[in-house]
Structures are given as structure tokens and as C-alpha cells.
Design a protein around this motif. Structure first.
Motif, PDB file in Angstrom:
ATOM      1  N   ARG A   1     -40.403  -0.300 -49.750  1.00  0.00           N
ATOM      2  CA  ARG A   1     -39.393  -0.582 -48.733  1.00  0.00           C
ATOM      3  C   ARG A   1     -39.762   0.039 -47.383  1.00  0.00           C
ATOM      4  O   ARG A   1     -40.275   1.157 -47.321  1.00  0.00           O
ATOM      5  CB  ARG A   1     -38.017  -0.053 -49.163  1.00  0.00           C
ATOM      6  CG  ARG A   1     -37.395  -0.847 -50.281  1.00  0.00           C
ATOM      7  CD  ARG A   1     -35.972  -0.394 -50.579  1.00  0.00           C
ATOM      8  NE  ARG A   1     -35.386  -1.245 -51.602  1.00  0.00           N
ATOM      9  CZ  ARG A   1     -34.815  -2.416 -51.357  1.00  0.00           C
ATOM     10  NH1 ARG A   1     -34.731  -2.856 -50.118  1.00  0.00           N
ATOM     11  NH2 ARG A   1     -34.322  -3.143 -52.343  1.00  0.00           N
ATOM     12  N   LEU A   2     -39.460  -0.709 -46.302  1.00  0.00           N
ATOM     13  CA  LEU A   2     -39.649  -0.192 -44.953  1.00  0.00           C
ATOM     14  C   LEU A   2     -38.465   0.664 -44.514  1.00  0.00           C
ATOM     15  O   LEU A   2     -38.568   1.416 -43.545  1.00  0.00           O
ATOM     16  CB  LEU A   2     -39.851  -1.349 -43.972  1.00  0.00           C
ATOM     17  CG  LEU A   2     -41.102  -2.212 -44.226  1.00  0.00           C
ATOM     18  CD1 LEU A   2     -41.129  -3.401 -43.279  1.00  0.00           C
ATOM     19  CD2 LEU A   2     -42.370  -1.386 -44.085  1.00  0.00           C
ATOM     20  N   HIS A   3     -37.359   0.533 -45.213  1.00  0.00           N
ATOM     21  CA  HIS A   3     -36.172   1.366 -44.981  1.00  0.00           C
ATOM     22  C   HIS A   3     -35.531   1.628 -46.335  1.00  0.00           C
ATOM     23  O   HIS A   3     -35.581   0.786 -47.229  1.00  0.00           O
ATOM     24  CB  HIS A   3     -35.164   0.669 -44.058  1.00  0.00           C
ATOM     25  CG  HIS A   3     -35.699   0.375 -42.697  1.00  0.00           C
ATOM     26  ND1 HIS A   3     -35.730   1.299 -41.687  1.00  0.00           N
ATOM     27  CD2 HIS A   3     -36.260  -0.753 -42.194  1.00  0.00           C
ATOM     28  CE1 HIS A   3     -36.277   0.754 -40.611  1.00  0.00           C
ATOM     29  NE2 HIS A   3     -36.609  -0.484 -40.896  1.00  0.00           N
ATOM     30  N   THR A   4     -34.907   2.768 -46.474  1.00  0.00           N
ATOM     31  CA  THR A   4     -34.242   3.086 -47.735  1.00  0.00           C
ATOM     32  C   THR A   4     -33.006   2.205 -47.900  1.00  0.00           C
ATOM     33  O   THR A   4     -32.455   1.684 -46.919  1.00  0.00           O
ATOM     34  CB  THR A   4     -33.816   4.564 -47.768  1.00  0.00           C
ATOM     35  OG1 THR A   4     -32.832   4.796 -46.746  1.00  0.00           O
ATOM     36  CG2 THR A   4     -35.017   5.475 -47.547  1.00  0.00           C
ATOM     37  N   ARG A   5     -32.573   2.042 -49.133  1.00  0.00           N
ATOM     38  CA  ARG A   5     -31.358   1.252 -49.384  1.00  0.00           C
ATOM     39  C   ARG A   5     -30.136   1.898 -48.726  1.00  0.00           C
ATOM     40  O   ARG A   5     -29.239   1.202 -48.235  1.00  0.00           O
ATOM     41  CB  ARG A   5     -31.144   1.101 -50.887  1.00  0.00           C
ATOM     42  CG  ARG A   5     -32.075   0.077 -51.523  1.00  0.00           C
ATOM     43  CD  ARG A   5     -31.853  -0.036 -53.015  1.00  0.00           C
ATOM     44  NE  ARG A   5     -32.354   1.137 -53.721  1.00  0.00           N
ATOM     45  CZ  ARG A   5     -32.065   1.421 -54.982  1.00  0.00           C
ATOM     46  NH1 ARG A   5     -31.240   0.654 -55.656  1.00  0.00           N
ATOM     47  NH2 ARG A   5     -32.579   2.488 -55.575  1.00  0.00           N
ATOM     48  N   LYS A   6     -30.121   3.218 -48.686  1.00  0.00           N
ATOM     49  CA  LYS A   6     -29.017   3.927 -48.032  1.00  0.00           C
ATOM     50  C   LYS A   6     -28.989   3.608 -46.541  1.00  0.00           C
ATOM     51  O   LYS A   6     -27.924   3.397 -45.948  1.00  0.00           O
ATOM     52  CB  LYS A   6     -29.184   5.433 -48.257  1.00  0.00           C
ATOM     53  CG  LYS A   6     -28.072   6.270 -47.666  1.00  0.00           C
ATOM     54  CD  LYS A   6     -28.283   7.756 -47.971  1.00  0.00           C
ATOM     55  CE  LYS A   6     -27.168   8.608 -47.366  1.00  0.00           C
ATOM     56  NZ  LYS A   6     -27.386  10.054 -47.630  1.00  0.00           N
ATOM     57  N   GLU A   7     -30.154   3.574 -45.924  1.00  0.00           N
ATOM     58  CA  GLU A   7     -30.255   3.256 -44.502  1.00  0.00           C
ATOM     59  C   GLU A   7     -29.801   1.824 -44.239  1.00  0.00           C
ATOM     60  O   GLU A   7     -29.104   1.553 -43.260  1.00  0.00           O
ATOM     61  CB  GLU A   7     -31.704   3.443 -44.045  1.00  0.00           C
ATOM     62  CG  GLU A   7     -31.903   3.425 -42.556  1.00  0.00           C
ATOM     63  CD  GLU A   7     -33.345   3.727 -42.170  1.00  0.00           C
ATOM     64  OE1 GLU A   7     -33.555   4.078 -41.010  1.00  0.00           O
ATOM     65  OE2 GLU A   7     -34.240   3.596 -43.029  1.00  0.00           O
ATOM     66  N   LYS A   8     -30.178   0.912 -45.100  1.00  0.00           N
ATOM     67  CA  LYS A   8     -29.771  -0.488 -44.965  1.00  0.00           C
ATOM     68  C   LYS A   8     -28.249  -0.606 -45.001  1.00  0.00           C
ATOM     69  O   LYS A   8     -27.642  -1.296 -44.169  1.00  0.00           O
ATOM     70  CB  LYS A   8     -30.404  -1.314 -46.088  1.00  0.00           C
ATOM     71  CG  LYS A   8     -29.925  -2.753 -46.166  1.00  0.00           C
ATOM     72  CD  LYS A   8     -30.503  -3.428 -47.401  1.00  0.00           C
ATOM     73  CE  LYS A   8     -29.764  -4.720 -47.692  1.00  0.00           C
ATOM     74  NZ  LYS A   8     -30.192  -5.347 -48.948  1.00  0.00           N
ATOM     75  N   ASP A   9     -27.616   0.047 -45.951  1.00  0.00           N
ATOM     76  CA  ASP A   9     -26.155  -0.028 -46.080  1.00  0.00           C
ATOM     77  C   ASP A   9     -25.453   0.614 -44.886  1.00  0.00           C
ATOM     78  O   ASP A   9     -24.386   0.152 -44.459  1.00  0.00           O
ATOM     79  CB  ASP A   9     -25.708   0.655 -47.373  1.00  0.00           C
ATOM     80  CG  ASP A   9     -26.200  -0.075 -48.620  1.00  0.00           C
ATOM     81  OD1 ASP A   9     -26.500  -1.282 -48.522  1.00  0.00           O
ATOM     82  OD2 ASP A   9     -26.298   0.563 -49.685  1.00  0.00           O
ATOM     83  N   ALA A  10     -26.038   1.678 -44.342  1.00  0.00           N
ATOM     84  CA  ALA A  10     -25.398   2.404 -43.241  1.00  0.00           C
ATOM     85  C   ALA A  10     -25.564   1.699 -41.900  1.00  0.00           C
ATOM     86  O   ALA A  10     -24.659   1.720 -41.063  1.00  0.00           O
ATOM     87  CB  ALA A  10     -25.974   3.816 -43.160  1.00  0.00           C
ATOM     88  N   LYS A  11     -26.706   1.064 -41.671  1.00  0.00           N
ATOM     89  CA  LYS A  11     -27.026   0.525 -40.347  1.00  0.00           C
ATOM     90  C   LYS A  11     -26.556  -0.908 -40.145  1.00  0.00           C
ATOM     91  O   LYS A  11     -26.189  -1.291 -39.037  1.00  0.00           O
ATOM     92  CB  LYS A  11     -28.534   0.603 -40.120  1.00  0.00           C
ATOM     93  CG  LYS A  11     -29.069   2.036 -40.195  1.00  0.00           C
ATOM     94  CD  LYS A  11     -29.519   2.527 -38.886  1.00  0.00           C
ATOM     95  CE  LYS A  11     -30.005   3.965 -38.949  1.00  0.00           C
ATOM     96  NZ  LYS A  11     -29.621   4.688 -37.744  1.00  0.00           N
ATOM     97  N   ASN A  12     -26.599  -1.732 -41.194  1.00  0.00           N
ATOM     98  CA  ASN A  12     -26.194  -3.122 -41.037  1.00  0.00           C
ATOM     99  C   ASN A  12     -24.682  -3.229 -40.889  1.00  0.00           C
ATOM    100  O   ASN A  12     -23.936  -2.651 -41.681  1.00  0.00           O
ATOM    101  CB  ASN A  12     -26.672  -3.962 -42.225  1.00  0.00           C
ATOM    102  CG  ASN A  12     -28.180  -4.164 -42.202  1.00  0.00           C
ATOM    103  OD1 ASN A  12     -28.832  -3.936 -41.190  1.00  0.00           O
ATOM    104  ND2 ASN A  12     -28.744  -4.586 -43.326  1.00  0.00           N
ATOM    105  N   VAL A  13     -24.245  -3.974 -39.880  1.00  0.00           N
ATOM    106  CA  VAL A  13     -22.814  -3.994 -39.540  1.00  0.00           C
ATOM    107  C   VAL A  13     -22.117  -5.277 -39.995  1.00  0.00           C
ATOM    108  O   VAL A  13     -20.942  -5.472 -39.698  1.00  0.00           O
ATOM    109  CB  VAL A  13     -22.607  -3.794 -38.024  1.00  0.00           C
ATOM    110  CG1 VAL A  13     -23.068  -2.425 -37.590  1.00  0.00           C
ATOM    111  CG2 VAL A  13     -23.338  -4.870 -37.221  1.00  0.00           C
ATOM    112  N   VAL A  14     -22.840  -6.146 -40.705  1.00  0.00           N
ATOM    113  CA  VAL A  14     -22.202  -7.347 -41.265  1.00  0.00           C
ATOM    114  C   VAL A  14     -22.436  -7.372 -42.774  1.00  0.00           C
ATOM    115  O   VAL A  14     -23.529  -7.105 -43.242  1.00  0.00           O
ATOM    116  CB  VAL A  14     -22.746  -8.645 -40.635  1.00  0.00           C
ATOM    117  CG1 VAL A  14     -22.177  -8.861 -39.251  1.00  0.00           C
ATOM    118  CG2 VAL A  14     -24.258  -8.658 -40.599  1.00  0.00           C
ATOM    119  N   PRO A  15     -21.399  -7.669 -43.549  1.00  0.00           N
ATOM    120  CA  PRO A  15     -21.556  -7.707 -45.010  1.00  0.00           C
ATOM    121  C   PRO A  15     -22.319  -8.965 -45.452  1.00  0.00           C
ATOM    122  O   PRO A  15     -22.375  -9.968 -44.722  1.00  0.00           O
ATOM    123  CB  PRO A  15     -20.105  -7.728 -45.510  1.00  0.00           C
ATOM    124  CG  PRO A  15     -19.326  -8.337 -44.397  1.00  0.00           C
ATOM    125  CD  PRO A  15     -20.010  -7.916 -43.130  1.00  0.00           C
TER     126      PRO A  15
END
Length: 260
Positions: free
Chosen positions: A39-53
Motif C-alpha cells: 500500500r502507498l497509504h495505510t488503511r487508517k490514513e485512507k479512512d481518515a483523509k477521504n471525505v466521501v464514503p
């Protein structure tokens, strides 16, 4: 002879196939194991940074695909009416000619995408009210590859596809393979995974998931790496290219670091 001959027209397949390929290929990425070491970003980072579900992203992609299908149907209908009025018969060209049409379409697509995409960043109104919707997916993932404002989808992707189809001179049958190929490439670029040892696209094309990640992530990155989906020479020509390096994270995966 192709497998759909006798069941669907080339035009119908040209409309249906890219949509089916999009959801099937993105679905494969979605169903893969976590693959944290790639992964280029952690799953935690993905959940925290993305602002649309995810449901909003899926609805947005379906809306864009319905617009694309409508435009494609109109284009194929006009094209067929012109052929019928001139009494021409559609003849599928040889494989070398189709290969050349592929290359031309790729170059036209890249040129269209670069200049329209870059203008959507330079024009503050368009960025704020249109293109910023795509950047709400800060950490890219496969299903979000074609998530964008409907106007952006029309101007950037749909019209770009029409122009590449017309300039390359490809037939409806060839377009089935070209636009399906383009879908797969776009999904790869937004996969959020670095798999060059297993993924031919990431091995062959310099415009890949790491390259596009620079553009999505961080305030500096949005001013660089506009090129998509195949080559990077427009960025290099107009000095909007940002080089990068990949660094392994101690906890697994990779970090894409800009070099300027």
C-alpha cells in the motif's frame, strides 16, 4: 470473429463493455487481501483523509457512466447513419492498423486529459465547484477512479473519449478493446497499491499509481503530475513533472516522497 458477434452489435458492446470491465476490475482490487506491504497509504490514513464514503463514490461513478453511455450511443448512431447514407460497409482493419489506431488514441487521450485537467486546476471557479469533487478522494482506491463531478466527467473523460475515437479512426469493434483497456489503466493508477513485480501496467508505463499519488496527496502535489492515463511527456514538456522516490515504511507498504 469476436465472442459477442451474433448476440450484440459492436456499438452495443462498445457501450456495455467498459462499464462491466470497470466494476469487475475494481471489484477484484476491492476483494484482494489487505496487501498492507504494497500500500502507498495505510488503511487508517485512507479512512481518515477521504471525505466521501464509498456509497457516494459508487453513485457518482454510476451517474458518470450513464452520461458516457448516452453520449456513446449518440456517437455510434450518428456514425452508423453516416455510413448508411454513403453506402459504406464497415470493414475491420488489419491488426497492425488497429495497433496504430490504439497508439494514436492513447496520444490524443493523453493530450486532451492533460490540458483539460490542468485547466481545471488553474481556473479557480472550475476547481472549487467541479474538479475538487474528484480530489475529495485524497487517498485513491480502485472504485474511485472515475468519481468526479458530472461536468468534469463529460468534459474530461467523455468528450476526450469521443475525440480520441474520431481522430484515431477506429471502428466500434476496436473501441470496445481500447476503452476497456483505458478503464483498466485508470483503475490501476488509482489502486493505491505499488505492484510493479506483478502488474504489467506499473512496470511498462511511467504514469502509474505512484506517479498519480503525488497529484492526489498534499498541497504541493496538486500543481504537478497532471498527465493521465498513459504517458508523462506533457508534464515534462510544460515543467509540471514532479519526480519522486518510493521509501519502504517500517510498518509495511511504501511512502511516495516528492523530490522537489
Amino acid at each position: 470473429m469476436v465472442f459477442w458477434e451474433g448476440y450484440l452489435s459492436d456499438e452495443a458492446m462498445g457501450i456495455i463493455a467498459p462499464v462491466v470491465v470497470y466494476w469487475l476490475y475494481a471489484g477484484v482490487y476491492h476483494l484482494l487481501p489487505p496487501l498492507d506491504h504494497y500500500r502507498l497509504h495505510t488503511r487508517k490514513e485512507k479512512d481518515a483523509k477521504n471525505v466521501v464514503p464509498l456509497p457516494t463514490v459508487i453513485k457518482g461513478v454510476l451517474l458518470q457512466q450513464s452520461i458516457q453511455a448516452t453520449v456513446a450511443y449518440s456517437l455510434f448512431l450518428i456514425n452508423r447513419c453516416m455510413l448508411l447514407s454513403s453506402f459504406e460497409v464497415v470493414v475491420q482493419p488489419s491488426l497492425p492498423v488497429q495497433f496504430l489506431q490504439f497508439i494514436v488514441a492513447m496520444l490524443v487521450t493523453d493530450a486532451w486529459q492533460y490540458f483539460v485537467h490542468r485547466y481545471m486546476h488553474l481556473n479557480k471557479f472550475l476547481y472549487r465547484h467541479v474538479h475538487s469533487q474528484h480530489h475529495k478522494v485524497v487517498v485513491p482506491y480502485a472504485f474511485g477512479a472515475f468519481y468526479s463531478h458530472p461536468l468534469e466527467g463529460l468534459l474530461l473523460d467523455t468528450f476526450g473519449g469521443v475525440v480520441s475515437f474520431l481522430i484515431s479512426g477506429m471502428t466500434a469493434r476496436t473501441s470496445v478493446f481500447f476503452f476497456s483497456f483505458t478503464m483498466v489503466k485508470a483503475i490501476d493508477d488509482h489502486s493505491g497499491l505499488w505492484l510493479p513485480g506483478y502488474n504489467l501496467f506499473q512496470l511498462v508505463f511511467p504514469n502509474n499509481s505512484a506517479y498519480h499519488d503525488i497529484h492526489h496527496y498534499g498541497l504541493r502535489g496538486v500543481k504537478y503530475n497532471y498527465s493521465q492515463p498513459f504517458f508523462i511527456f506533457w508534464d515534462k514538456l510544460f515543467r509540471t513533472y514532479m519526480p519522486y522516490t518510493l521509501v519502504k515504511r517500517p510498518e509495511g507498504g511504501f511512502e511516495v516522497r516528492p523530490l522537489k
